[in-house]
Design an enzyme around this catalytic site. Sequence first.
Site, PDB file in Angstrom:
ATOM      1  N   ARG A  70     -42.119  42.686 -17.486  1.00  0.00           N
ATOM      2  CA  ARG A  70     -40.997  42.988 -16.605  1.00  0.00           C
ATOM      3  C   ARG A  70     -39.693  42.597 -17.291  1.00  0.00           C
ATOM      4  O   ARG A  70     -39.634  41.599 -18.016  1.00  0.00           O
ATOM      5  CB  ARG A  70     -41.120  42.259 -15.264  1.00  0.00           C
ATOM      6  CG  ARG A  70     -42.199  42.804 -14.341  1.00  0.00           C
ATOM      7  CD  ARG A  70     -41.798  44.183 -13.802  1.00  0.00           C
ATOM      8  NE  ARG A  70     -42.784  44.715 -12.866  1.00  0.00           N
ATOM      9  CZ  ARG A  70     -43.777  45.522 -13.190  1.00  0.00           C
ATOM     10  NH1 ARG A  70     -43.950  45.869 -14.469  1.00  0.00           N
ATOM     11  NH2 ARG A  70     -44.609  45.979 -12.277  1.00  0.00           N
ATOM     12  N   HIS A 124     -40.164  52.406 -20.433  1.00  0.00           N
ATOM     13  CA  HIS A 124     -41.181  51.937 -19.480  1.00  0.00           C
ATOM     14  C   HIS A 124     -42.374  52.908 -19.448  1.00  0.00           C
ATOM     15  O   HIS A 124     -42.766  53.422 -18.398  1.00  0.00           O
ATOM     16  CB  HIS A 124     -40.580  51.790 -18.079  1.00  0.00           C
ATOM     17  CG  HIS A 124     -41.326  50.798 -17.230  1.00  0.00           C
ATOM     18  ND1 HIS A 124     -40.717  50.016 -16.276  1.00  0.00           N
ATOM     19  CD2 HIS A 124     -42.642  50.460 -17.184  1.00  0.00           C
ATOM     20  CE1 HIS A 124     -41.613  49.247 -15.677  1.00  0.00           C
ATOM     21  NE2 HIS A 124     -42.800  49.507 -16.220  1.00  0.00           N
TER      22      HIS A 124
END
Length: 305
Positions: A220, A268
């Site tokens: 993250r 991502h």
Amino acid sequence: MSVLVISPGRNPEAWVRELKNQHPGMNIVVYPEQHDDEEVEYAITWKHPRGIFKNYPNLKVIASMGAGVDHITSDPEIPEDVIITRVVDKQLRVDMCSFVLALVMDNLRNISIHHCSKSWEPKKYKRIQDTHIGIMGLGELGSGVAENLKINGFKVSGWAKSKKEIDGINTYSSEEQDEFLEELDILVCLLPLTKETENILNKDLFDKLPKGAYLINVARGEHLEEQHLLDAVNSGQLSGAALDVFRKEPLPEEHPFWENENIFITPHIASVTDPKHVVPQLVENYERMTEEEELLNVVTQEKGY
């Protein structure tokens, strides 16, 4: 009884289609279309609007569309009596393993560097057997990555909140972080995002790594102190980093990461959930809920994973 699908910024059509294929009788509503809040007992979500679930008095289960649940557990207004579940998918594990291996090999063999330099001058490369990789986070994805790197000939260590047992891999608990970091060539972050792990990739941690170590963050963006990374790369404490996750996504065009030639950015993409693979789990938990049976892959709200 209704099932609420709520995923702002993510097209839910494929999810609704698979849910109907797996369970034709399911009554599905998609936020923000009009619906009866009292009818909703099961919610499937990714990055819901904060505080929205307090509007559903009969809500029993909140199911994450992916392996991560920090987008749910970080909401302070999640009802305490609601069960939170996550996805455990073999394909996500396979995808993450291949992605991390690709980043590691790119770093060792300088493939991207040679491509971008447009120069014939060879750069010295590193060998697999001489490379020590540390994995922070030994859950479903982290343990898979560690095992895959080990199979490919790397020396691998792992670090987690509590000590894990993985064949052929040295593992360390949270109290042994310094020992874990001190000999690493590459550090891979695959930690869950919790209050304890937020900003864990910071100056103090970077200074404990050998000079010239390389960082890979596929967990993250909130794990990383961004300015600390820039300082560490610019000073040479870190040789560089590969980042797939960011505090703000998409990464703004003006962000300094784009201008740093030693920081590699991907959007991502390390491990992307496919509805066809995970909807059967969501449907099974829906059926377990209706039958008042124990649910699969339940998350402890206090731990955050």
